[in-house]
Design a protein around this motif. Structure first.
Motif, PDB file in Angstrom:
ATOM      1  N   SER A  68      -2.584  12.178  -9.239  1.00 19.94           N
ATOM      2  CA  SER A  68      -3.403  13.263  -8.699  1.00 19.94           C
ATOM      3  C   SER A  68      -4.789  13.287  -9.333  1.00 19.94           C
ATOM      4  CB  SER A  68      -2.705  14.611  -8.917  1.00 19.94           C
ATOM      5  OG  SER A  68      -2.475  14.828 -10.301  1.00 19.94           O
TER       6      SER A  68
ATOM      7  N   SER B  27      -7.460  -2.667  -2.668  1.00 20.50           N
ATOM      8  CA  SER B  27      -6.357  -2.661  -3.630  1.00 20.50           C
ATOM      9  C   SER B  27      -6.398  -3.914  -4.491  1.00 20.50           C
ATOM     10  CB  SER B  27      -5.020  -2.591  -2.886  1.00 20.50           C
ATOM     11  OG  SER B  27      -4.787  -3.781  -2.150  1.00 20.50           O
TER      12      SER B  27
ATOM     13  N   HIS C 191       0.811  -1.213   0.000  1.00 20.76           N
ATOM     14  CA  HIS C 191       0.000   0.000   0.000  1.00 20.76           C
ATOM     15  C   HIS C 191       0.848   1.268   0.000  1.00 20.76           C
ATOM     16  CE1 HIS C 191      -3.837  -2.183   1.661  1.00 20.76           C
ATOM     17  NE2 HIS C 191      -3.370  -2.707   0.531  1.00 20.76           N
TER      18      HIS C 191
ATOM     19  N   ASP D 100     -12.336   8.143   2.306  1.00 19.41           N
ATOM     20  CA  ASP D 100     -11.945   6.980   1.518  1.00 19.41           C
ATOM     21  C   ASP D 100     -12.927   5.818   1.696  1.00 19.41           C
ATOM     22  OD1 ASP D 100     -11.168   6.245   4.077  1.00 19.41           O
ATOM     23  OD2 ASP D 100      -9.041   6.614   3.681  1.00 19.41           O
TER      24      ASP D 100
ATOM     25  N   LYS E 254      -6.873  12.433  -3.686  1.00 17.46           N
ATOM     26  CA  LYS E 254      -5.879  12.133  -2.662  1.00 17.46           C
ATOM     27  C   LYS E 254      -5.762  10.629  -2.466  1.00 17.46           C
ATOM     28  CE  LYS E 254      -7.004  12.658   1.633  1.00 17.46           C
ATOM     29  NZ  LYS E 254      -7.392  13.204   2.955  1.00 17.46           N
ATOM     30  N   PRO E 255      -4.527  10.112  -2.292  1.00 20.76           N
ATOM     31  CA  PRO E 255      -4.393   8.672  -2.026  1.00 20.76           C
ATOM     32  C   PRO E 255      -5.156   8.279  -0.768  1.00 20.76           C
ATOM     33  CG  PRO E 255      -2.247   9.654  -2.481  1.00 20.76           C
ATOM     34  CD  PRO E 255      -3.222  10.790  -2.339  1.00 20.76           C
TER      35      PRO E 255
ATOM     36  N   ARG F 166       0.405   4.188  -2.812  1.00 22.45           N
ATOM     37  CA  ARG F 166       0.239   5.613  -2.516  1.00 22.45           C
ATOM     38  C   ARG F 166       1.321   6.446  -3.187  1.00 22.45           C
ATOM     39  NH1 ARG F 166      -0.697   3.205   2.703  1.00 22.45           N
ATOM     40  NH2 ARG F 166      -2.941   3.209   3.186  1.00 22.45           N
TER      41      ARG F 166
ATOM     42  N   ASP G 226       1.630   5.326 -12.938  1.00 22.86           N
ATOM     43  CA  ASP G 226       0.471   6.028 -12.378  1.00 22.86           C
ATOM     44  C   ASP G 226      -0.844   5.356 -12.716  1.00 22.86           C
ATOM     45  OD1 ASP G 226       1.030   6.760 -15.107  1.00 22.86           O
ATOM     46  OD2 ASP G 226      -0.456   8.363 -14.932  1.00 22.86           O
TER      47      ASP G 226
ATOM     48  N   GLN H 158     -12.595   9.657  -3.815  1.00 19.45           N
ATOM     49  CA  GLN H 158     -11.388  10.263  -3.238  1.00 19.45           C
ATOM     50  C   GLN H 158     -11.468  11.779  -3.212  1.00 19.45           C
ATOM     51  OE1 GLN H 158     -10.522   7.194  -1.774  1.00 19.45           O
ATOM     52  NE2 GLN H 158      -8.807   8.618  -1.575  1.00 19.45           N
TER      53      GLN H 158
ATOM     54  N   TRP I  45       0.314   6.875  -6.726  1.00 21.77           N
ATOM     55  CA  TRP I  45      -1.067   7.346  -6.907  1.00 21.77           C
ATOM     56  C   TRP I  45      -1.112   8.631  -7.737  1.00 21.77           C
ATOM     57  CZ3 TRP I  45      -5.301   4.684  -5.102  1.00 21.77           C
ATOM     58  CH2 TRP I  45      -6.540   5.333  -5.201  1.00 21.77           C
TER      59      TRP I  45
END
Length: 551
Positions: A239, A481, A230, A337, A243-244, A234, A275, A332, A237
């Protein structure tokens, strides 16, 4: 040389490649850091969906499909926009894969004994224009036997070669470095891990008891993605997805750690499209976890009301099952989240399926009797277990108690009863006519034009607040995920390229570590059923490419 080819990773792509190479008389050393019980990797846990084009199953369901329509959908979904660079080979792999899915894929798999559930699923429906994201028609073919049913024929082929000496399989052998001489990859160096008796999917010890070094004419990396890492998710991640997430649950076991991406990159391989990733928005905390932070995804039908953490309905086309990443972005950008489904007993009975082989014991066990029991009243037994034992469900006889329970579950008072009631009441008024301005209601009715959805996936439109439709149900949804869409850039033979676009002699990649082919066969989004299929196709092509190079 210790073998003609070393394959690093015994998941689906690695098994396919190993079988193809050994079939042609080349000796393979198959290495994997996990115990033998985990042979098959993530694929074993999957629901077993495969993307096929113009199949007999589709035609029997009245679905008219074509390679041209599928390619239109693929391009509209992928959104390739790095054509002369990171997307160059991914697009070529995509075209080859669509040809495969419209051509020999089904017959090739059937020759190995793979069969399909007769009702074709309609995943990632899109909801935009005809040339935008999504499947125009149902293409999600569920393998009879789910994930284990996909793994089995390739495992059989590999085990046959283990017996005849063409494959040497070494579990608990973790590769730490690729050996390079004069710009050519000639072998691997790594750590022998202590024996582990951990069950499939459970985290195994990383205690090192020795090291090893092996050499071969070619090394194939088929080690999977980064779904359990994870922190790396992140870090990568984008934009554009907001936000992650601070909190995610994990849809894959701990061994999906992304180590080999870095190791191959250190050996000169180029990683592209970092990305791009694929994470689901309908995750549940598993009440009976197998691995740490184990998340299960709901495969929803189109009818649940989808609310953000503050109780506001998402805008079109962010409906269940329409656009995974579009909804992820919307969630997000709320600053939270998690989100909510609000639904009825009638909806959950017909529309809730849980992803994963272990959550579908009827299909996994190939039990026709158990599959037929799905038409009986009430949710399936796995869904009922989550309702009774899971931490993310609230069941109530009225909207007041439902919202009280939702606020209690999160420990926050973000949800206002009147706001939620107003939105659902407004939606319910749209049910009085066969026409509507509510695009979700239109989508439900459109889905029921397909006989497969009408039978098992889309409940008849009804008023959610009407007591006769059963108790109200709220489900808290987490980000879960799952897949890496970028990866090592490869040509159409699976050979890994360097930053100059040149093939690295002796180094190949297949499966998720290569973005399922070329460093990103899916582009920005996926059409579903293409991850397992991508592992199969890229493993097959890389295996055949290696053999051709060695001959």
């Amino acid at each position: 040389m210790d073998a003609d080819v070393i394959v690093v990773g015994a998941g689906l792509a690695g098994l396919v490649a190993t079988a193809e190479i050994a079939d042609k008389g080349k000796k393979v050393l198959l290495l994997d850091q996990e115990p033998e019980v985990s042979l098959g990797g993530q694929a074993w846990w999957s629901f077993g969906g495969l993307f096929l084009i113009d199949s007999p199953e589709q035609r029997r369901m009245g679905v008219r499909d074509s390679k041209e329509l599928a390619w239109q959908d693929w391009l509209g979904t992928a959104g390739f926009d790095r054509d002369n660079d990171e997307d160059y080979w991914g697009r070529k792999w995509a075209e080859a894969y669509v040809d495969f899915a419209a051509g020999e894929k089904r017959a090739w798999l059937r020759n190995m004994g793979i069969r399909f559930f007769p009702v074709v699923g309609w995943a990632e429906r899109g909801g935009y224009l005809a040339d935008g994201h999504g499947n125009s028609v149902p293409r999600f073919h569920i393998v009879w036997g789910t994930g284990p049913g996909i793994v089995a024929p390739f495992e059989r082929r590999v085990r046959k070669h283990i017996k005849n000496g063409m494959v040497i399989y070494k579990p608990r052998y973790r590769v730490d470095d690729l050996i390079t001489e004069g710009g050519t990859v000639v072998g691997v160096h790594g750590s022998l891990l202590k024996d582990s008796y951990a069950a499939r999917g459970r985290e195994s010890t990383r205690e090192v008891i020795d090291d090893f070094q092996y050499r071969a004419e070619a090394v194939l990396v088929s080690s999977g993605g980064i779904g359990a890492n994870h922190d790396l998710i992140r870090k990568s991640w984008p934009s554009r997805l907001g936000k992650p997430p601070e909190h995610m649950i994990s849809g894959v076991p701990a061994h999906v750690d992304g180590r080999m991406l870095t190791i191959a990159e250190d050996a000169g391989g180029r990683v592209v499209n970092r990305d791009r990733m694929w994470h689901y928005t309908e995750g549940l905390n598993n009440w009976n976890p197998i691995w740490k932070n184990h998340g299960i995804r709901i495969l929803p039908g189109p009818s649940s009301i989808w609310l953000d953490a503050e109780g506001n309905r998402f805008q079109a086309p962010n409906f269940p099952g329409f656009d995974t990443l579009g909804t992820l972005e919307a969630i997000q950008k709320t600053g939270y989240d998690y989100s909510w489904f609000v639904l009825t007993q009638k909806i959950i009975e017909q529309e809730f399926t849980l992803s994963g082989s272990e959550q579908n014991p009827d299909l996994t066990a190939k039990s026709i009797k158990k599959v037929l029991s799905r038409v009986l009243p009430g949710p399936t037994s796995p869904v009922k277990a989550f309702m009774d034992k899971g931490e993310d469900f609230v069941v109530a006889d009225n909207i007041d108690n439902l919202v009280i329970g939702m606020n209690k579950l999160t420990g926050k008072r973000l949800l206002d009863r009147d706001n939620i009631f107003r939105q659902i009441e407004a939606r319910d008024r749209e049910i009085d006519n066969t026409f509507t301005k509510d695009l979700q209601v239109t989508a439900i009715r459109g889905a029921r034009n397909y006989i497969g959805d009408k039978l098992i996936r889309a409940a008849k439109p009804h008023k959610i607040l009407d007591h006769k439709n059963g108790p109200l149900i709220a489900v808290r949804l987490h980000i879960v995920s799952r897949k890496t869409l970028g990866g090592l850039q490869t040509d159409l033979t699976g050979q890994v390229l360097n930053k100059s676009g040149e093939a690295i002699p002796g180094l190949y990649a297949a499966g998720e570590v290569s973005g399922f082919g070329g460093g990103g066969v899916h582009g920005y989004r996926a059409l579903e059923g293409t991850f397992l299929g991508g592992c199969i196709f890229s493993g097959r092509e890389a295996g055949r490419g290696i053999v051709e190079k060695l001959n």
